[in-house]
Write a protein that holds these residues in place. Sequence first.
Motif, short mmCIF file in Angstrom:
data_model
loop_
_atom_site.label_atom_id
_atom_site.label_comp_id
_atom_site.label_asym_id
_atom_site.label_seq_id
_atom_site.Cartn_x
_atom_site.Cartn_y
_atom_site.Cartn_z
N GLU A 16 0.83 -1.19 0.00
CA GLU A 16 0.00 0.00 0.00
C GLU A 16 0.88 1.25 0.00
OE1 GLU A 16 0.98 -0.97 4.12
OE2 GLU A 16 -0.11 -2.19 2.70
N GLY A 17 0.50 2.23 -0.80
CA GLY A 17 1.22 3.50 -0.85
C GLY A 17 2.48 3.50 -1.69
N ILE A 18 2.79 2.41 -2.36
CA ILE A 18 3.98 2.36 -3.22
C ILE A 18 3.52 2.63 -4.65
CG2 ILE A 18 5.93 0.99 -4.04
CD1 ILE A 18 5.73 -0.61 -1.40
N ASP A 19 3.75 3.84 -5.11
CA ASP A 19 3.26 4.26 -6.43
C ASP A 19 3.68 3.33 -7.55
OD1 ASP A 19 2.04 6.43 -5.24
OD2 ASP A 19 3.66 7.82 -5.72
N PHE A 20 4.92 2.86 -7.52
CA PHE A 20 5.44 1.99 -8.58
C PHE A 20 4.69 0.66 -8.68
CE2 PHE A 20 9.22 4.50 -7.37
CZ PHE A 20 9.47 5.10 -8.60
N GLU A 22 1.31 0.33 -7.84
CA GLU A 22 -0.13 0.59 -7.75
C GLU A 22 -0.96 -0.37 -8.61
OE1 GLU A 22 -3.42 1.82 -6.16
OE2 GLU A 22 -1.49 2.56 -5.49
N GLU A 23 -0.48 -0.70 -9.79
CA GLU A 23 -1.26 -1.60 -10.66
C GLU A 23 -1.39 -3.02 -10.09
OE1 GLU A 23 0.84 -3.15 -14.37
OE2 GLU A 23 2.11 -1.46 -13.81
N ASN A 25 -1.62 -3.52 -6.67
CA ASN A 25 -2.18 -3.37 -5.35
C ASN A 25 -3.65 -3.78 -5.28
OD1 ASN A 25 -2.84 -2.62 -2.75
ND2 ASN A 25 -2.31 -0.49 -2.99
N CYS A 30 -0.13 -7.55 -2.93
CA CYS A 30 0.11 -7.72 -4.36
C CYS A 30 -0.84 -8.78 -4.91
CB CYS A 30 1.56 -8.11 -4.64
SG CYS A 30 1.89 -8.31 -6.40
#
Length: 94
Positions: A16-20, A22-23, A25, A30
């Motif tokens: 959560e909160g890891i922009d890289f 996001e797809e 999440n 994961c």
Amino acid sequence: MTFPCTECGACCSSIEGIDFLEEYNENGICKMLVNNRCSIYENRPLLCRINQAYEEIFSSFMSKEEFFEQNAKACNELQERLGIDLKYRVVLNQ
């Protein structure tokens, strides 16, 4: 020298909160984590490849030893927070 990942799944269960990522999440986990294993291991994102990420991104900022120390510390703290068995703690051989 390679990072001694213990394959506990803690990092995959806390994206959560890891922009890289996001797809990938799905409620902080994961969506490629299946039975506590990466279902796209050979094609996983660079951020999930500790050794390669060091070489391609972080090597210009710090030594490999420092990078591994920071990752081991974060990994072990995450495992503790998630209540993962002590046998999965990352120990660096120096």
